[in-house]
Design a protein around this motif. Structure first.
Motif, short mmCIF file in Angstrom:
data_model
loop_
_atom_site.label_atom_id
_atom_site.label_comp_id
_atom_site.label_asym_id
_atom_site.label_seq_id
_atom_site.Cartn_x
_atom_site.Cartn_y
_atom_site.Cartn_z
N GLY A 24 -13.74 -24.84 -15.90
CA GLY A 24 -14.62 -24.61 -17.05
C GLY A 24 -15.60 -25.75 -17.27
N PHE A 25 -16.09 -25.87 -18.50
CA PHE A 25 -17.09 -26.87 -18.84
C PHE A 25 -16.44 -28.24 -19.04
CE2 PHE A 25 -19.48 -23.07 -20.29
CZ PHE A 25 -20.67 -23.31 -19.62
N GLY A 26 -17.09 -29.26 -18.49
CA GLY A 26 -16.67 -30.63 -18.72
C GLY A 26 -17.54 -31.29 -19.77
N GLY A 27 -17.66 -32.59 -19.71
CA GLY A 27 -18.48 -33.33 -20.66
C GLY A 27 -19.96 -33.21 -20.34
N ALA A 28 -20.78 -33.53 -21.33
CA ALA A 28 -22.23 -33.46 -21.14
C ALA A 28 -22.71 -34.58 -20.24
CB ALA A 28 -22.94 -33.53 -22.49
N CYS A 29 -23.72 -34.30 -19.46
CA CYS A 29 -24.31 -35.28 -18.55
C CYS A 29 -25.48 -35.96 -19.26
CB CYS A 29 -24.79 -34.60 -17.27
SG CYS A 29 -25.59 -35.72 -16.10
N THR A 30 -25.30 -37.22 -19.62
CA THR A 30 -26.35 -37.94 -20.33
C THR A 30 -27.54 -38.24 -19.43
OG1 THR A 30 -25.21 -40.03 -19.87
CG2 THR A 30 -24.74 -38.96 -21.97
N THR A 31 -27.33 -38.30 -18.11
CA THR A 31 -28.44 -38.53 -17.19
C THR A 31 -29.36 -37.32 -17.15
OG1 THR A 31 -27.11 -40.02 -15.83
CG2 THR A 31 -29.09 -39.10 -14.83
N LEU A 32 -28.78 -36.12 -17.07
CA LEU A 32 -29.59 -34.90 -17.09
C LEU A 32 -30.46 -34.86 -18.34
CD1 LEU A 32 -30.13 -31.95 -15.96
CD2 LEU A 32 -28.33 -31.23 -17.54
N CYS A 33 -29.90 -35.21 -19.47
CA CYS A 33 -30.58 -35.11 -20.76
C CYS A 33 -31.26 -36.43 -21.12
CB CYS A 33 -29.58 -34.71 -21.84
SG CYS A 33 -28.66 -33.21 -21.48
N SER A 34 -32.09 -36.96 -20.23
CA SER A 34 -32.71 -38.26 -20.45
C SER A 34 -34.04 -38.33 -19.71
CB SER A 34 -31.79 -39.38 -19.94
OG SER A 34 -31.71 -39.34 -18.52
N ASP A 35 -34.76 -39.43 -19.90
CA ASP A 35 -35.99 -39.65 -19.15
C ASP A 35 -35.72 -39.68 -17.65
OD1 ASP A 35 -37.43 -39.76 -21.49
OD2 ASP A 35 -37.58 -41.94 -21.53
N GLN A 36 -34.59 -40.22 -17.26
CA GLN A 36 -34.22 -40.24 -15.85
C GLN A 36 -34.05 -38.83 -15.30
OE1 GLN A 36 -30.81 -42.70 -15.02
NE2 GLN A 36 -30.73 -42.10 -12.86
N GLY A 37 -33.43 -37.97 -16.11
CA GLY A 37 -33.29 -36.57 -15.70
C GLY A 37 -34.62 -35.87 -15.57
N TYR A 38 -35.54 -36.17 -16.48
CA TYR A 38 -36.89 -35.61 -16.42
C TYR A 38 -37.60 -36.05 -15.15
CZ TYR A 38 -41.96 -36.01 -17.26
OH TYR A 38 -43.32 -36.00 -17.13
N GLU A 39 -37.57 -37.33 -14.85
CA GLU A 39 -38.25 -37.85 -13.67
C GLU A 39 -37.67 -37.27 -12.38
OE1 GLU A 39 -37.74 -41.99 -14.27
OE2 GLU A 39 -39.21 -42.09 -15.90
N ALA A 40 -36.34 -37.11 -12.34
CA ALA A 40 -35.70 -36.55 -11.16
C ALA A 40 -36.07 -35.08 -10.98
CB ALA A 40 -34.19 -36.70 -11.25
N ALA A 41 -36.10 -34.33 -12.08
CA ALA A 41 -36.44 -32.91 -12.00
C ALA A 41 -37.89 -32.71 -11.57
CB ALA A 41 -36.20 -32.24 -13.35
N LEU A 42 -38.79 -33.53 -12.09
CA LEU A 42 -40.20 -33.43 -11.71
C LEU A 42 -40.39 -33.78 -10.24
CD1 LEU A 42 -43.20 -33.08 -12.29
CD2 LEU A 42 -43.23 -35.43 -13.21
#
Length: 207
Positions: free
Chosen positions: A175-193
């Motif tokens: 099931g679901f684990g803990g939230a990923c703070t990296t995904l939900c951050s500026d770092q996550g934005y830069e990686a996705a872009l």
């Protein structure tokens, strides 16, 4: 330019009388450097009576009220390979997420909005976005793709685009684990872009 706003709720006519605490959102908008890509991250400021991701889903799947034209052109659910099979149903997925999100957890989801090439058939653009989301998000996170194609509803709109809603918590066989703070951050934005820029250059139809 980044901006902070609040999401409005979806009135289903059977919600509790008490106002729901809505998700707040921080937006990295489209710009000259990436006119086809925007990234938003959603979080809660309060622990009680939260509106839930279900509200976001309802607004994206049914952006209009017309019984024939007021719905998204296409949607899909991408899950990690070890995710429980019953979560492939989008309603079950977001309800399970909302029901099991701990009160102390603030991060809810991120959204990537990608504009499609108007000179290309929209279903080809959708498959390009799907391939990107499968490679970059879906190995760890549940991802919901929703295509808005204004012409299918006889509208001008703002152009064909796809929303990629990515739930913040890793998903596996348990099931679901803990939230990923990296995904939900500026770092996550830069990686996705960066991943989108690379993917759209390398992707070929049919791959």
């Amino acid at each position: 330019m980044a901006q902070v706003t609040s999401q409005t709720g979806l009135d289903s006519g059977c919600e509790e009388d008490a106002p729901r605490n809505k998700m707040s959102v921080f937006v990295h908008g489209m710009c000259d450097a990436h006119p086809d890509f925007a990234f938003s991250r959603y979080w809660y400021k309060q622990q009680e009576n939260r509106e839930g991701v279900r509200s976001w889903l309802g607004k994206k799947l049914f952006p209009g009220e017309d019984p024939r034209f007021g719905y998204a052109a296409k949607y899909d659910v991408l899950l990690p390979l070890t995710a429980p099979g019953d979560l492939v149903r989008v309603g079950e997925l977001v309800d399970r997420f909302d029901d099991t999100l701990p009160p102390h957890e603030q991060h809810a989801m991120i959204q990537v909005k990608i504009m499609l090439d108007p000179e290309e058939a929209w279903h080809v653009g959708f498959e390009r976005v799907r391939s990107y989301a499968r490679a970059h998000f879906a190995p760890r996170f549940a991802t919901i793709l929703i295509a808005h194609i204004p012409a299918m509803g006889g509208l001008k709109g703002q152009g064909n685009h796809v929303h990629c809603g990515v739930l913040s918590r890793e998903l596996n066989i348990n099931g679901f684990g803990g939230a990923c703070t990296t995904l939900c951050s500026d770092q996550g934005y830069e990686a996705a872009l960066a991943a989108w820029r690379e993917h759209k250059e390398q992707w070929e139809p049919g791959r």
